[in-house]
Scaffold this motif. Structure first.
Motif, PDB file in Angstrom:
ATOM      1  N   ALA A  36      84.981  10.742  54.129  1.00 40.77           N
ATOM      2  CA  ALA A  36      85.585  11.924  55.541  1.00 40.77           C
ATOM      3  C   ALA A  36      86.981  11.501  56.265  1.00 40.77           C
ATOM      4  O   ALA A  36      87.050  12.146  56.546  1.00 40.77           O
ATOM      5  N   GLY A  37      85.692  10.736  57.598  1.00 39.88           N
ATOM      6  CA  GLY A  37      87.039   9.495  58.111  1.00 39.88           C
ATOM      7  C   GLY A  37      88.408   9.235  57.680  1.00 39.88           C
ATOM      8  O   GLY A  37      89.302   9.396  57.835  1.00 39.88           O
ATOM      9  N   ALA A  38      87.999   8.484  56.168  1.00 43.28           N
ATOM     10  CA  ALA A  38      89.312   8.090  55.363  1.00 43.28           C
ATOM     11  C   ALA A  38      90.084   8.700  54.871  1.00 43.28           C
ATOM     12  O   ALA A  38      91.797   8.976  55.066  1.00 43.28           O
ATOM     13  N   ALA A  54      77.304   3.745  59.130  1.00 45.62           N
ATOM     14  CA  ALA A  54      76.538   4.792  58.777  1.00 45.62           C
ATOM     15  C   ALA A  54      77.094   5.302  57.164  1.00 45.62           C
ATOM     16  O   ALA A  54      76.932   4.397  56.460  1.00 45.62           O
ATOM     17  N   PRO A  55      77.151   6.637  56.725  1.00 42.73           N
ATOM     18  CA  PRO A  55      76.701   6.832  55.654  1.00 42.73           C
ATOM     19  C   PRO A  55      77.924   7.290  54.578  1.00 42.73           C
ATOM     20  O   PRO A  55      79.126   7.689  55.730  1.00 42.73           O
ATOM     21  N   PRO A  56      77.752   6.655  53.588  1.00 38.85           N
ATOM     22  CA  PRO A  56      78.913   6.870  52.493  1.00 38.85           C
ATOM     23  C   PRO A  56      80.158   7.850  53.084  1.00 38.85           C
ATOM     24  O   PRO A  56      81.144   7.533  52.877  1.00 38.85           O
ATOM     25  N   THR A  57      79.093   9.401  52.690  1.00 42.92           N
ATOM     26  CA  THR A  57      80.230  10.383  52.813  1.00 42.92           C
ATOM     27  C   THR A  57      80.482  11.049  54.142  1.00 42.92           C
ATOM     28  O   THR A  57      81.655  11.304  53.797  1.00 42.92           O
ATOM     29  N   TYR A  58      79.936  10.012  55.318  1.00 43.93           N
ATOM     30  CA  TYR A  58      80.641  10.452  56.093  1.00 43.93           C
ATOM     31  C   TYR A  58      82.226   9.547  56.435  1.00 43.93           C
ATOM     32  O   TYR A  58      83.114  10.095  57.422  1.00 43.93           O
ATOM     33  N   VAL A  59      81.934   8.377  55.794  1.00 41.57           N
ATOM     34  CA  VAL A  59      83.036   7.490  56.341  1.00 41.57           C
ATOM     35  C   VAL A  59      83.667   7.974  55.497  1.00 41.57           C
ATOM     36  O   VAL A  59      84.947   7.588  55.399  1.00 41.57           O
TER      37      VAL A  59
END
Length: 407
Positions: free
Chosen positions: A86-88, A79-84
């Motif tokens: 956001a989940g974190a 997954a894109p780091p930005t999306y990950v």
């Protein structure tokens, strides 16, 4: 702005002694500075009157994966780091709301998330991170499917681990994670549930590789922990000098002897197996991984009971992935089947604080400690399962700031 707070009329638990004291707590600059029967507040200090509530040190979870927005860690890695991220951020905020004011991430979290929390950009627990966990090719941390051949080892990739082979490369990888501020290093020393290419009972990494990691971590004043299930894998890692074992569901008598001899920690993570069996596939866990769950589920409670009776140092861990992280507190209920309430509480307070190197500063409400605490109406020493439901936690305080309060 410095944080000050007076917590009034509290039953304050000392987990070390296993006793309550009816007292007030005065907190300044984010730390406890006074615990006394009746403290006269300064005119400008905020007051939190808990009306006789039971006050515990903030809870500490020593095995989380804040990046794991999905139960499929291959999806997380791709997954894109930005999306990950956001989940974190979502995961960390929810952990704080459940009363966990400190967590230890064992694969994936880095200095960016830790710094963002420290600077107030995001809300969440204090974050002790190990960077990316190390795995041999085809090991538990190698999340590639059989169709994939390329390994992308770029540090900006979003996965929870990295693939490293050979003592020299392990040594280099440990140094790199330490350069990025890792508080500990994690190696995969056996197979696991979420990996597709290995068996639960497999032994991973050679003794030379394990010792190289331990040597480098100790040289930097840090320690190595290992993911391991079967006794042979656990025992050889302890013989190599690791300071902590994650899971340990299949441990044997020799394992217990080594844990005691080395004064090492064990971090059981029982709740994750119940969650994976019941709903893992709904949260992205591949079928092949789901089929492995039973191999470790049935033995976990017995291993915990054996270690606890022997006096092994135990810390609290959950290891939940994706939407299953909402069950983080349920570990209290599971452990209560074989442990005394005080022992379960110590695993999430004083023992956990010792594991992350913060004895006397976390896991306690003695003067000098960080002013992290949770407030409950019911007494967890009488029934520790009250902590299994976050709804029973009335208030969460972190660094002398109220970060969650029920109406």
């Amino acid at each position: 702005m410095t944080a000050t707070l007076l917590v009034r009329d509290a039953h304050v638990l000392d987990p070390e002694q296993g006793e309550y004291r009816r007292a007030d707590l005065r907190c300044e600059n984010g730390r406890v500075v006074e615990v006394d029967d009746r403290i006269r507040p300064a005119s400008d200090i905020p007051v939190l009157d808990v009306h006789g509530g039971h006050v515990l040190p903030g809870l500490i979870d020593c095995h989380v994966h804040v990046l794991a927005f999905s139960g499929n860690l291959t999806v997380v890695a791709d997954a894109p780091p930005t999306y990950v991220t956001a989940g974190a951020v979502r995961n960390m905020g929810a952990m704080l709301d459940r009363g966990f004011t400190t967590v230890r991430d064992t694969g994936g979290a880095d200095f960016g998330l830790a710094r963002a929390r420290e600077e107030g950009l995001i809300r969440g627990p204090r974050l002790f991170y190990g960077g990316k966990a190390l795995s041999q090719t085809g090991g538990h941390g190698d999340k590639r499917t059989v169709e994939q051949n390329h390994v992308d080892g770029h540090p900006c990739c979003s996965g929870t681990g990295r693939v490293v082979d050979g003592a020299d490369e392990v040594r280099k990888a440990v140094r790199e994670e330490l350069r990025r501020g890792a508080h500990h290093l994690k190696l995969h020393a056996s197979g696991g549930v979420s990996s597709l290419g290995d068996r639960i009972g497999s032994t991973q990494y050679s003794m030379d590789e394990l010792r190289a990691a331990v040597d480098e971590a100790e040289a930097a004043g840090r320690y190595v922990t290992v993911h391991a299930y079967p006794p042979y894998a656990i025992n050889r890692a302890l013989e190599a000098g690791v300071h902590c074992v994650e899971h340990g569901n299949l441990l044997d008598d020799r394992t217990v002897e080594l844990l005691l001899e080395r004064d090492a920690f064990l971090v059981p993570t029982l709740v994750t197996y119940f969650a994976l069996r019941e709903e893992g596939r709904d949260h992205g866990l591949p079928q092949a991984s789901w089929e492995k769950v039973g191999e470790v589920l049935d033995n976990g409670l017995g291993a915990l009971e054996t270690a606890s009776r022997a006096g092994v140092r135990l810390a609290y861990g959950s290891d939940l992935l994706g939407g299953m992280q909402r069950r983080q507190n349920e570990e209290f209920r599971i452990r209560a089947q074989v442990q005394r309430p005080l022992d379960v509480i110590r695993a999430a307070t004083t023992n956990a604080a010792a594991l992350v190197g913060m004895r006397g500063e976390l896991g306690t409400l003695a003067p000098g400690a960080h002013a992290d605490l949770v407030v409950l109406d019911e007494d967890p020493l009488a029934d520790v399962t009250v902590l299994a439901d976050p709804g029973n936690i009335r208030t969460v305080v972190q660094g002398a700031r109220v970060v969650r309060s029920e109406p």
